[in-house]
Enzyme design. Structure first.
Site, PDB file in Angstrom:
ATOM      1  N   LYS A 281       0.861  -1.203   0.000  1.00  0.00           N
ATOM      2  CA  LYS A 281       0.000   0.000   0.000  1.00  0.00           C
ATOM      3  C   LYS A 281       0.885   1.237   0.000  1.00  0.00           C
ATOM      4  O   LYS A 281       0.636   2.210  -0.714  1.00  0.00           O
ATOM      5  CB  LYS A 281      -0.931  -0.039   1.215  1.00  0.00           C
ATOM      6  CG  LYS A 281      -1.975   1.075   1.244  1.00  0.00           C
ATOM      7  CD  LYS A 281      -1.499   2.353   1.895  1.00  0.00           C
ATOM      8  CE  LYS A 281      -2.609   3.393   1.947  1.00  0.00           C
ATOM      9  NZ  LYS A 281      -2.122   4.705   2.384  1.00  0.00           N
ATOM     10  N   ASP A 297      -4.102   5.063 -15.866  1.00  0.00           N
ATOM     11  CA  ASP A 297      -5.203   4.330 -15.229  1.00  0.00           C
ATOM     12  C   ASP A 297      -4.687   3.665 -13.948  1.00  0.00           C
ATOM     13  O   ASP A 297      -4.071   2.605 -13.998  1.00  0.00           O
ATOM     14  CB  ASP A 297      -5.723   3.298 -16.247  1.00  0.00           C
ATOM     15  CG  ASP A 297      -6.898   2.503 -15.731  1.00  0.00           C
ATOM     16  OD1 ASP A 297      -7.117   2.476 -14.504  1.00  0.00           O
ATOM     17  OD2 ASP A 297      -7.588   1.897 -16.561  1.00  0.00           O
ATOM     18  N   HIS A 394       3.778  11.654  10.763  1.00  0.00           N
ATOM     19  CA  HIS A 394       2.427  11.748  10.209  1.00  0.00           C
ATOM     20  C   HIS A 394       1.592  12.768  10.957  1.00  0.00           C
ATOM     21  O   HIS A 394       0.913  13.584  10.363  1.00  0.00           O
ATOM     22  CB  HIS A 394       1.732  10.388  10.339  1.00  0.00           C
ATOM     23  CG  HIS A 394       1.836   9.585   9.078  1.00  0.00           C
ATOM     24  ND1 HIS A 394       0.956   8.600   8.744  1.00  0.00           N
ATOM     25  CD2 HIS A 394       2.727   9.642   8.072  1.00  0.00           C
ATOM     26  CE1 HIS A 394       1.302   8.075   7.589  1.00  0.00           C
ATOM     27  NE2 HIS A 394       2.376   8.686   7.170  1.00  0.00           N
TER      28      HIS A 394
HETATM   29  C1  MEV Z   1       0.718   4.676   4.992  1.00  0.00           C
HETATM   30  O1  MEV Z   1      -0.114   5.261   4.014  1.00  0.00           O
HETATM   31  C2  MEV Z   1       1.706   3.734   4.345  1.00  0.00           C
HETATM   32  C3  MEV Z   1       2.555   2.924   5.321  1.00  0.00           C
HETATM   33  O2  MEV Z   1       1.709   2.238   6.236  1.00  0.00           O
HETATM   34  C4  MEV Z   1       3.345   1.956   4.500  1.00  0.00           C
HETATM   35  C5  MEV Z   1       4.100   0.924   5.318  1.00  0.00           C
HETATM   36  O3  MEV Z   1       3.662   0.575   6.433  1.00  0.00           O
HETATM   37  O4  MEV Z   1       5.090   0.419   4.773  1.00  0.00           O
HETATM   38  C6  MEV Z   1       3.463   3.826   6.134  1.00  0.00           C
END
Ligand code: MEV
Length: 447
Positions: A281, A297, A394
């Site tokens: 992700k 896309d 974050h």
């Molecule tokens: C957050 O959008 C993405 C992370 O969780 C990816 C990861 O854990 O490697 C920080």
């Protein structure tokens, strides 16, 4: 809420669509209409261009368009456009870019560029009966699609191979025509789909006309004809490497310890699907942002990448890491089916600017840039995760969103950011701080 279906909605003017929506679904129709219309572009021509990309449009949904400078890829410098709504992603990419710029930059190479189209059909016969006439069928298919393929061939691409495959052991009487393509600088979805539909007609007519087949075998049923978004042979590899000692220490971690923890984090994502999903992700945080900025896309790119991550039957992380003879290596190998011509890439004004910002790359160069961004994003995420954790960074970025949601003034923003420089950020903590700030200021004597 209304229960009766509306007919003729798509034929209504944009204004009437909007009116119907706000009157039927919102408590404050006038307020919502005003808000939705405030996102219409003032330039009508541009707005119409956007509206034509989709259907039933009533407004625009904006996303931030950011840039990550300092990417050195194969010795060339890039400032990469990123469209993403998640805070920290662009900052993480920029940090990783700067970090690797000082260590030789990123490297990338194209491994292969094959795209795939399929016809799935059922037929009451044996595979060998079809195999016997494949070379004739192939020539008829190529002949019937000359008009569609001419342009692509002039650009150096076209149809590369046509094969018959048998999946009747898994679902009865079912076969496929699998076609491989080179679509050069376009993603090629429309081209492939047009060819596959034309091939379907040839296949049906061909089988109906064969005298060696029994009468009941003259009916071949085309179930569907469509490209495959899984392109495991349209692959790019991107990597970084440097002596472990040059990784530098970070907080309390020596370079050696960092390298080992990093390698372990990558290994965990290789063996555990729960971690692999989050790991990937994060990679797609970077990949999608560039894919969207260039109007490619992103659903296709995601589907492709996730299928590839599960290619051996288990879903795994898409990156690899190795420490060998004192050298740290970190790489990604990923299928990317994208284009720099065709589709929205040249129609969407922002996509055109993104491509220009990247120096108008061809599809292969853009594949490299996107893979590098995925790798950079993963590098930044893992480096935070194995050291400070990501929440600190974050929440610092998130602080501004919280302040905006609490309608903080410029002065309040400055004071709050200053206060939270060494405090744990949470929504409640920020709200309480702001409330205290506001009440203390209310008590200030008037000057
Ligand atoms: C957050 O959008 C993405 C992370 O969780 C990816 C990861 O854990 O490697 C920080």
């Amino acid at each position: 809420m209304i229960n009766k279906p509306i007919s003729g909605f798509s034929k209504l003017s944009k204004g009437k669509k909007l009116r119907w929506i706000v009157d039927n679904f919102f408590k404050d129709p006038e307020g919502v209409a005003k808000e939705l219309m405030s996102y219409w572009l003032l330039d009508e021509e541009k707005q119409q261009l956007l509206d034509r990309f989709s259907e039933n449009t009533i407004s625009n949904f904006h996303l931030p368009y950011g840039v990550a400078p300092n990417f050195l890829i194969n010795g060339k410098s890039y400032c990469i456009p990123m469209v993403i709504e998640e805070s920290s992603v662009v900052a993480a990419a920029s940090n990783a870019a700067k970090y690797w710029h000082e260590r030789g930059g990123f490297h990338a190479e194209i491994l292969c560029t094959e795209k795939i189209g399929q016809i799935h059909f059922t037929w009451p016969g044996e595979i060998h009966q079809l195999q016997n006439c494949m070379s004739e069928l192939r020539s008829q298919m190529l002949e019937a699609t000359r008009d569609i393929t001419r342009n692509m061939e002039e650009r150096g691409g076209g149809i590369k191979d046509i094969e018959l495959t048998d999946i009747s052991d898994q679902t009865p009487q079912t076969y496929q025509i699998q076609v491989s393509f080179d679509t050069v600088d376009s993603m090629g979805a429309n081209f492939i789909n047009s060819v596959m539909e034309a091939f379907s007609k040839v296949l049906t007519d061909f089988v109906a006309s064969r005298t060696e087949f029994k009468p009941h075998q003259h009916d071949l049923d085309i179930i569907m004809a469509i490209l495959s978004n899984y392109t495991p042979k349209c692959l790019v590899r991107a990597w970084v490497e440097c002596p472990v000692s040059e990784l530098g220490s970070f907080r309390d971690f020596t370079a050696e310890r960092l390298a080992q923890r990093f390698e372990k984090a990558v290994k965990i994502a290789k063996v555990d699907p729960y971690r692999a999903t989050t790991h990937n992700k994060g990679i797609f945080n970077g990949i999608d942002a560039v894919v969207i900025a260039t109007a490619n896309d992103f659903r296709a790119v995601e589907a492709n990448g996730h299928a590839y991550a599960a290619k051996d039957g288990q879903y795994r992380g898409l990156t690899d890491c190795e420490i060998s003879n004192g050298i740290f290596r970190f790489w990604i190998e990923i299928p990317l089916s994208i284009g720099t011509v065709g589709g929205l890439t040249s129609l969407h004004p922002m996509a055109r600017h993104s491509l220009e910002l990247l120096g108008n790359p061809d599809a292969e160069e853009l594949m490299k840039i996107i893979a590098v961004m995925g790798l950079a994003q993963n590098f930044a995420a893992l480096r935070s995760l194995i050291t400070t954790g990501i929440q600190k960074g974050h929440m610092k970025m998130h602080l501004h969103n919280v302040l905006a949601s609490l309608n903080a003034t410029e002065q309040e923003v400055a004071q709050t950011v200053n206060y939270f420089a060494d405090q744990v950020v949470s929504y409640a903590a920020v709200r309480d701080f702001l409330l205290k700030l506001r009440s203390s200021q209310a008590k200030l004597p008037l000057s």
